[in-house]
Design a protein around this motif. Structure first.
Motif, PDB file in Angstrom:
ATOM      1  N   ARG A 153      10.600 -25.358  -1.071  1.00  0.00           N
ATOM      2  CA  ARG A 153      11.718 -24.805  -1.842  1.00  0.00           C
ATOM      3  C   ARG A 153      12.139 -23.538  -1.118  1.00  0.00           C
ATOM      4  NH1 ARG A 153      10.851 -23.153  -8.110  1.00  0.00           N
ATOM      5  NH2 ARG A 153       9.325 -21.805  -7.117  1.00  0.00           N
ATOM      6  N   CYS A 154      13.391 -23.463  -0.729  1.00  0.00           N
ATOM      7  CA  CYS A 154      13.860 -22.290   0.004  1.00  0.00           C
ATOM      8  C   CYS A 154      14.092 -21.123  -0.949  1.00  0.00           C
ATOM      9  CB  CYS A 154      15.159 -22.625   0.739  1.00  0.00           C
ATOM     10  SG  CYS A 154      15.820 -21.222   1.651  1.00  0.00           S
ATOM     11  N   GLY A 155      13.564 -19.993  -0.585  1.00  0.00           N
ATOM     12  CA  GLY A 155      13.776 -18.791  -1.390  1.00  0.00           C
ATOM     13  C   GLY A 155      14.605 -17.769  -0.638  1.00  0.00           C
ATOM     14  N   GLU A 156      14.956 -16.700  -1.316  1.00  0.00           N
ATOM     15  CA  GLU A 156      15.661 -15.602  -0.664  1.00  0.00           C
ATOM     16  C   GLU A 156      14.695 -14.877   0.270  1.00  0.00           C
ATOM     17  OE1 GLU A 156      19.061 -13.802  -3.292  1.00  0.00           O
ATOM     18  OE2 GLU A 156      17.161 -13.625  -4.349  1.00  0.00           O
ATOM     19  N   THR A 157      15.241 -14.076   1.167  1.00  0.00           N
ATOM     20  CA  THR A 157      14.415 -13.375   2.140  1.00  0.00           C
ATOM     21  C   THR A 157      14.565 -11.866   2.001  1.00  0.00           C
ATOM     22  OG1 THR A 157      14.658 -15.218   3.696  1.00  0.00           O
ATOM     23  CG2 THR A 157      13.928 -13.099   4.615  1.00  0.00           C
ATOM     24  N   VAL A 158      13.422 -11.175   2.033  1.00  0.00           N
ATOM     25  CA  VAL A 158      13.426  -9.715   2.116  1.00  0.00           C
ATOM     26  C   VAL A 158      13.059  -9.359   3.553  1.00  0.00           C
ATOM     27  CG1 VAL A 158      12.317  -7.573   1.367  1.00  0.00           C
ATOM     28  CG2 VAL A 158      12.717  -9.418  -0.285  1.00  0.00           C
ATOM     29  N   ARG A 159      13.866  -8.496   4.173  1.00  0.00           N
ATOM     30  CA  ARG A 159      13.568  -8.115   5.553  1.00  0.00           C
ATOM     31  C   ARG A 159      12.999  -6.696   5.600  1.00  0.00           C
ATOM     32  NH1 ARG A 159      14.790  -9.339  11.080  1.00  0.00           N
ATOM     33  NH2 ARG A 159      14.999  -7.418  12.266  1.00  0.00           N
ATOM     34  N   TYR A 160      11.914  -6.554   6.342  1.00  0.00           N
ATOM     35  CA  TYR A 160      11.325  -5.236   6.573  1.00  0.00           C
ATOM     36  C   TYR A 160      11.621  -4.797   7.992  1.00  0.00           C
ATOM     37  CZ  TYR A 160       9.175  -5.364   2.055  1.00  0.00           C
ATOM     38  OH  TYR A 160       9.011  -5.404   0.697  1.00  0.00           O
ATOM     39  N   GLU A 161      12.324  -3.688   8.099  1.00  0.00           N
ATOM     40  CA  GLU A 161      12.644  -3.098   9.400  1.00  0.00           C
ATOM     41  C   GLU A 161      11.579  -2.055   9.703  1.00  0.00           C
ATOM     42  OE1 GLU A 161      15.102  -3.323  11.707  1.00  0.00           O
ATOM     43  OE2 GLU A 161      16.144  -4.975  10.732  1.00  0.00           O
ATOM     44  N   LEU A 162      10.688  -2.380  10.614  1.00  0.00           N
ATOM     45  CA  LEU A 162       9.648  -1.432  10.969  1.00  0.00           C
ATOM     46  C   LEU A 162      10.177  -0.512  12.060  1.00  0.00           C
ATOM     47  CD1 LEU A 162       6.628  -3.945  11.173  1.00  0.00           C
ATOM     48  CD2 LEU A 162       7.569  -2.817   9.153  1.00  0.00           C
ATOM     49  N   VAL A 163      10.027   0.780  11.864  1.00  0.00           N
ATOM     50  CA  VAL A 163      10.441   1.745  12.895  1.00  0.00           C
ATOM     51  C   VAL A 163       9.300   2.729  13.137  1.00  0.00           C
ATOM     52  CG1 VAL A 163      12.900   1.581  12.283  1.00  0.00           C
ATOM     53  CG2 VAL A 163      11.485   3.351  11.231  1.00  0.00           C
ATOM     54  N   GLY A 164       9.350   3.385  14.290  1.00  0.00           N
ATOM     55  CA  GLY A 164       8.355   4.420  14.588  1.00  0.00           C
ATOM     56  C   GLY A 164       7.018   3.841  15.033  1.00  0.00           C
ATOM     57  N   LYS A 165       6.057   4.709  15.208  1.00  0.00           N
ATOM     58  CA  LYS A 165       4.752   4.317  15.745  1.00  0.00           C
ATOM     59  C   LYS A 165       3.655   4.825  14.804  1.00  0.00           C
ATOM     60  CE  LYS A 165       2.537   4.302  20.328  1.00  0.00           C
ATOM     61  NZ  LYS A 165       1.192   4.300  19.825  1.00  0.00           N
ATOM     62  N   LEU A 166       2.649   4.004  14.578  1.00  0.00           N
ATOM     63  CA  LEU A 166       1.559   4.388  13.670  1.00  0.00           C
ATOM     64  C   LEU A 166       0.797   5.595  14.216  1.00  0.00           C
ATOM     65  CD1 LEU A 166       0.108   0.843  12.904  1.00  0.00           C
ATOM     66  CD2 LEU A 166       1.186   2.358  11.221  1.00  0.00           C
ATOM     67  N   PRO A 167       0.472   6.570  13.373  1.00  0.00           N
ATOM     68  CA  PRO A 167      -0.370   7.678  13.832  1.00  0.00           C
ATOM     69  C   PRO A 167      -1.799   7.199  14.097  1.00  0.00           C
ATOM     70  CG  PRO A 167       0.690   8.164  11.707  1.00  0.00           C
ATOM     71  CD  PRO A 167       0.875   6.709  11.974  1.00  0.00           C
ATOM     72  N   GLU A 168      -2.568   8.014  14.811  1.00  0.00           N
ATOM     73  CA  GLU A 168      -3.980   7.736  15.066  1.00  0.00           C
ATOM     74  C   GLU A 168      -4.704   7.478  13.730  1.00  0.00           C
ATOM     75  OE1 GLU A 168      -5.395   7.407  17.883  1.00  0.00           O
ATOM     76  OE2 GLU A 168      -7.536   7.792  17.618  1.00  0.00           O
ATOM     77  N   ALA A 169      -5.596   6.490  13.733  1.00  0.00           N
ATOM     78  CA  ALA A 169      -6.418   6.163  12.551  1.00  0.00           C
ATOM     79  C   ALA A 169      -5.632   5.517  11.407  1.00  0.00           C
ATOM     80  CB  ALA A 169      -7.182   7.384  12.026  1.00  0.00           C
ATOM     81  N   VAL A 170      -4.354   5.268  11.619  1.00  0.00           N
ATOM     82  CA  VAL A 170      -3.557   4.531  10.630  1.00  0.00           C
ATOM     83  C   VAL A 170      -3.223   3.168  11.248  1.00  0.00           C
ATOM     84  CG1 VAL A 170      -1.458   4.523   9.226  1.00  0.00           C
ATOM     85  CG2 VAL A 170      -2.622   6.683   9.727  1.00  0.00           C
ATOM     86  N   THR A 171      -3.374   2.108  10.465  1.00  0.00           N
ATOM     87  CA  THR A 171      -3.274   0.761  11.035  1.00  0.00           C
ATOM     88  C   THR A 171      -2.235  -0.091  10.298  1.00  0.00           C
ATOM     89  OG1 THR A 171      -4.814  -0.336   9.544  1.00  0.00           O
ATOM     90  CG2 THR A 171      -5.787   0.889  11.376  1.00  0.00           C
ATOM     91  N   ALA A 172      -2.066  -1.315  10.812  1.00  0.00           N
ATOM     92  CA  ALA A 172      -1.137  -2.256  10.175  1.00  0.00           C
ATOM     93  C   ALA A 172      -1.575  -2.560   8.741  1.00  0.00           C
ATOM     94  CB  ALA A 172      -1.063  -3.539  10.985  1.00  0.00           C
ATOM     95  N   LYS A 173      -2.888  -2.450   8.463  1.00  0.00           N
ATOM     96  CA  LYS A 173      -3.356  -2.681   7.091  1.00  0.00           C
ATOM     97  C   LYS A 173      -2.763  -1.627   6.164  1.00  0.00           C
ATOM     98  CE  LYS A 173      -6.468  -5.029   4.618  1.00  0.00           C
ATOM     99  NZ  LYS A 173      -6.785  -6.418   4.963  1.00  0.00           N
ATOM    100  N   ASP A 174      -2.698  -0.388   6.653  1.00  0.00           N
ATOM    101  CA  ASP A 174      -2.106   0.673   5.844  1.00  0.00           C
ATOM    102  C   ASP A 174      -0.608   0.420   5.646  1.00  0.00           C
ATOM    103  OD1 ASP A 174      -4.514   2.410   5.630  1.00  0.00           O
ATOM    104  OD2 ASP A 174      -4.310   2.442   7.808  1.00  0.00           O
ATOM    105  N   ALA A 175       0.032  -0.098   6.702  1.00  0.00           N
ATOM    106  CA  ALA A 175       1.462  -0.423   6.573  1.00  0.00           C
ATOM    107  C   ALA A 175       1.652  -1.494   5.507  1.00  0.00           C
ATOM    108  CB  ALA A 175       2.022  -0.893   7.915  1.00  0.00           C
ATOM    109  N   PHE A 176       0.755  -2.474   5.516  1.00  0.00           N
ATOM    110  CA  PHE A 176       0.834  -3.510   4.481  1.00  0.00           C
ATOM    111  C   PHE A 176       0.620  -2.914   3.094  1.00  0.00           C
ATOM    112  CE2 PHE A 176      -1.398  -6.017   1.409  1.00  0.00           C
ATOM    113  CZ  PHE A 176      -0.435  -6.965   1.141  1.00  0.00           C
ATOM    114  N   LEU A 177      -0.412  -2.083   2.961  1.00  0.00           N
ATOM    115  CA  LEU A 177      -0.709  -1.505   1.646  1.00  0.00           C
ATOM    116  C   LEU A 177       0.456  -0.656   1.149  1.00  0.00           C
ATOM    117  CD1 LEU A 177      -4.505  -0.636   2.101  1.00  0.00           C
ATOM    118  CD2 LEU A 177      -3.531  -2.357   0.546  1.00  0.00           C
ATOM    119  N   GLN A 178       1.151  -0.033   2.082  1.00  0.00           N
ATOM    120  CA  GLN A 178       2.348   0.731   1.718  1.00  0.00           C
ATOM    121  C   GLN A 178       3.403  -0.196   1.106  1.00  0.00           C
ATOM    122  OE1 GLN A 178       3.031   3.908   1.805  1.00  0.00           O
ATOM    123  NE2 GLN A 178       5.252   3.891   1.490  1.00  0.00           N
ATOM    124  N   ILE A 179       3.672  -1.315   1.784  1.00  0.00           N
ATOM    125  CA  ILE A 179       4.674  -2.266   1.294  1.00  0.00           C
ATOM    126  C   ILE A 179       4.244  -2.854  -0.051  1.00  0.00           C
ATOM    127  CG2 ILE A 179       5.702  -4.538   1.750  1.00  0.00           C
ATOM    128  CD1 ILE A 179       5.634  -3.751   4.777  1.00  0.00           C
TER     129      ILE A 179
END
Ligand code: SF4
Lengths: 417, 178
Positions: A153-179
């Motif tokens: 079943r096709c649904g609508e799409t939400v787009r996430y525009e990622l910009v910038g660079k993660l600081p030291e000790a911050v990871t993609a997991k934190d980016a996910f938890l933010q979202i």
């Protein structure tokens, strides 16, 4: 009207010109992955015919090596299935084994523009490869293996525009938890990741985002392809492919910017992944019994090497069980070769074989009554990792490793600045 | 799906029963917890909500109806819908269904309906009347009615066919259940 990545692939695979949200379409399936749970004695229905054995992948991952007789019986059934239909892409316990979603990355099984199914909810992990990948039910897998098709079943799409660079000790997991913390669930919708910040994320880091998208209840998670992605796939799979880009006039439910540079380490408190993220400071000092690094989302070479950097030259706190599970034998070999495993062992970590293990509360790190775990895996639902009274906090591998050293939830920046 | 020709079309699915109510974001770990994984399907059904509502499964009577909140069935692909069916529940009506869970409802032919407003339209213990095909729900106790979202036709056909395994078995593509 323009289409998103998901809509474009749905259209191409269902033989239509366009697909719009609300459409239910039948699509051809390129890859069907079966794993040990499909073959469990209380789940399996014997398949008498398959559409195309070359489209099937079989692995054992949820319970490996078999911890119970039922799990062992499932593997016996799985091996017989592989033999009967001459399935070549078989990842038995041994050299090639791994968690299905990690194998997709290790072996380049998901090509841009393709459709991939597995009856594990984190199958959206493969969406990092610019394809449509979805976790479906066990019967859907049997159907797709037999008929080579499925429905979406096709649904609508939400787009996430990622910009910038993660600081030291911050990871993609934190980016996910933010979202997940800010936007909550995306039920019935797709998520599409893009933007200039993607280039600064390794494929492994991107895969954390795509795999964790299951926790947003997203239908599909897709990434745009770039040179790094094309190179990753081409190094592992000689088959030709054409990347799928969203149309310039694609219609999105929402387009949301995420500034990676502005992020800090986050933690999800127990019992819910979405709308439950807090700065790590909120949980700092919480005593833990177990620290877990692993799963299809965070059991990669990057994750394990990051953990090793945190614990190098230090010891795990007394009373804490620090369990590290590479997501595949390939990852395991890579982190042995890089020296990360030695560092972790010296710190007092236990290295488990590639398995879902503790992530699903199955084996190799199940929690007892009232125990507290800080995990980098995918879910913190009540009872997910063991006894219903146990509590599961979720954070990045860096935060988990730092907390293993202190015995309480700890800001990883203390160890990585 | 393209080939649902074996489906028994136009079989009406109407239910009447006492309702149970749960909240938003009910996950599959709550419906089918890991510790029940190796049990028989019948035994698994008794573990539904054992972590959040111990003792509930024993109180459910055949034909009861479950009402849920939004994103019902979030989480894994495990056969949680099968457990709700085996518990004897006639159907599920939720504010919204998780996409993967909805697939499994179709797969296992467990009637599940999305019906915005349903959660507040009932108090536990009241009686509901459900016309599944037309997605109509009535609160018999209060005499009120609500309209849900009918299942898309090809999926409805699958439910009426008895689910995916029933269909494949009829076509001789999987072995009969032992
Ligand atoms: S690691 Fe966890 S989330 Fe990933 S496939 Fe295994 S059980 Fe599922």
């Amino acid at each position: 009207m323009g289409m998103t990545i998901a809509e474009k692939i749905l259209a191409a695979k269902s033989g239509r010109k366009t697909v719009v949200p609300g459409d239910v379409v039948t699509v051809d399936v390129d890859t069907v992955i079966l794993f040990d749970n499909n073959f469990m004695p209380n789940n399996w229905r014997e398949i008498l015919k398959v559409a195309d054995p070359s489209k099937i992948v079989v692995t054992f991952d949820h319970r490996v090596p078999a911890p119970t007789q039922q799990a062992a019986a499932a593997q016996v059934t799985g091996r017989a299935f592989v033999k009967q239909f001459g399935i070549k892409r078989f990842h038995d316990v041994g050299h090639n084994q791994g968690i299905s979603h990690q194998l997709v990355a290790d072996y380049g099984y998901a090509l841009p523009g393709s459709v991939l199914l597995c009856s594990d909810s984190h199958t959206c992990s493969a969406g990092v490869f610019n394809c449509l990948a979805r976790g479906v039910g066990g019967p859907d897998i049997v159907y797709a293996a037999i008929k080579g098709q499925t429905w979406f079943r096709c649904g609508e799409t939400v787009r996430y525009e990622l910009v910038g660079k993660l600081p030291e000790a911050v990871t993609a997991k934190d980016a996910f938890l933010q979202i997940a913390g800010v936007h909550g669930e995306h039920a019935t919708m797709n998520v599409e990741y893009g933007g200039s910040g993607v280039a600064g994320l390794s494929i492994n880091a991107r895969k954390t985002l795509s795999a964790m998208s299951a926790e947003l209840s997203a239908e599909f998670a897709t990434f745009e392809a770039d040179a790094a992605l094309v190179e990753w796939i081409s190094a592992r799979n000689p088959a030709p492919f054409v990347p799928v880009t969203p149309d310039a006039d694609a219609k999105y439910h929402a387009v949301r910017k995420v500034d990676l540079a502005a992020l800090e380490p986050l933690v999800a408190l127990p019992d819910s992944v979405v709308r439950n993220s807090h700065p790590v400071s909120k949980a700092v000092g919480t005593r833990i019994d177990q620290a877990y690094i692993g799963s299809c989302a965070n059991g990669t070479q990057d994750d394990i090497e990051l953990a090793a950097r945190v614990v190098k030259g230090r010891r795990v706190a007394p009373g804490v069980r620090f369990i590290v599970t590479p997501a595949s034998q390939t990852v395991y070999r890579d982190v042995v070769a890089s020296g990360a495993v030695q560092v972790l062992l010296e710190a007092g970590a236990m290295i488990a074989p590639p398995t879902c293990g503790a992530c699903g509360g199955g084996h190799m790190g199940v929690l007892g009554p009232n125990e507290v775990c800080l995990t980098s895996s995918t879910r913190n639902f009540k009872g997910r990792m063991g006894d219903p009274s146990s509590q599961v906090y979720m954070a990045s591998p860096a935060t988990v490793a730092a907390s293993a050293l202190t015995g309480v939830i700890t800001d990883p920046r203390e160890f990585l600045q | 799906m393209t080939d649902t020709k074996n489906a028994v079309m136009n079989k009406t699915m109407n239910f009447k029963g006492r309702v149970w109510i749960v909240g938003d974001n009910i996950n599959t770990d709550l419906i089918l917890p890991n510790k029940a994984f190796y049990l028989t399907h019948e035994e698994q059904a008794l573990y539904v909500f054992s972590a959040n509502r111990p003792g509930w499964a024993e109180q459910v009577k055949k034909g009861d109806i479950l009402i849920g909140g939004s994103n019902f069935g979030m989480g894994s692909s495990r056969a949680a819908a099968r457990s709700l069916k085996n518990l004897g529940l006639a159907c599920l009506i939720a504010e919204s269904l998780n996409g993967l869970f909805m697939r499994n409802c179709v797969n296992f032919a467990f009637p599940a309906l999305e019906c915005p407003g349903i959660h507040d339209a009932f108090t536990e213990g009241e009686a509901a009347e459900v016309e599944f095909d037309a997605a109509q729900v009535r609160n018999v106790t209060r005499g009120t009615a609500l309209s849900g979202k009918p299942l898309p036709a090809p999926l409805m056909a699958l439910v009426q066919a008895g689910g995916v395994y029933q269909l494949l078995e009829k076509e001789g593509l999987i072995a009969p259940k032992v």
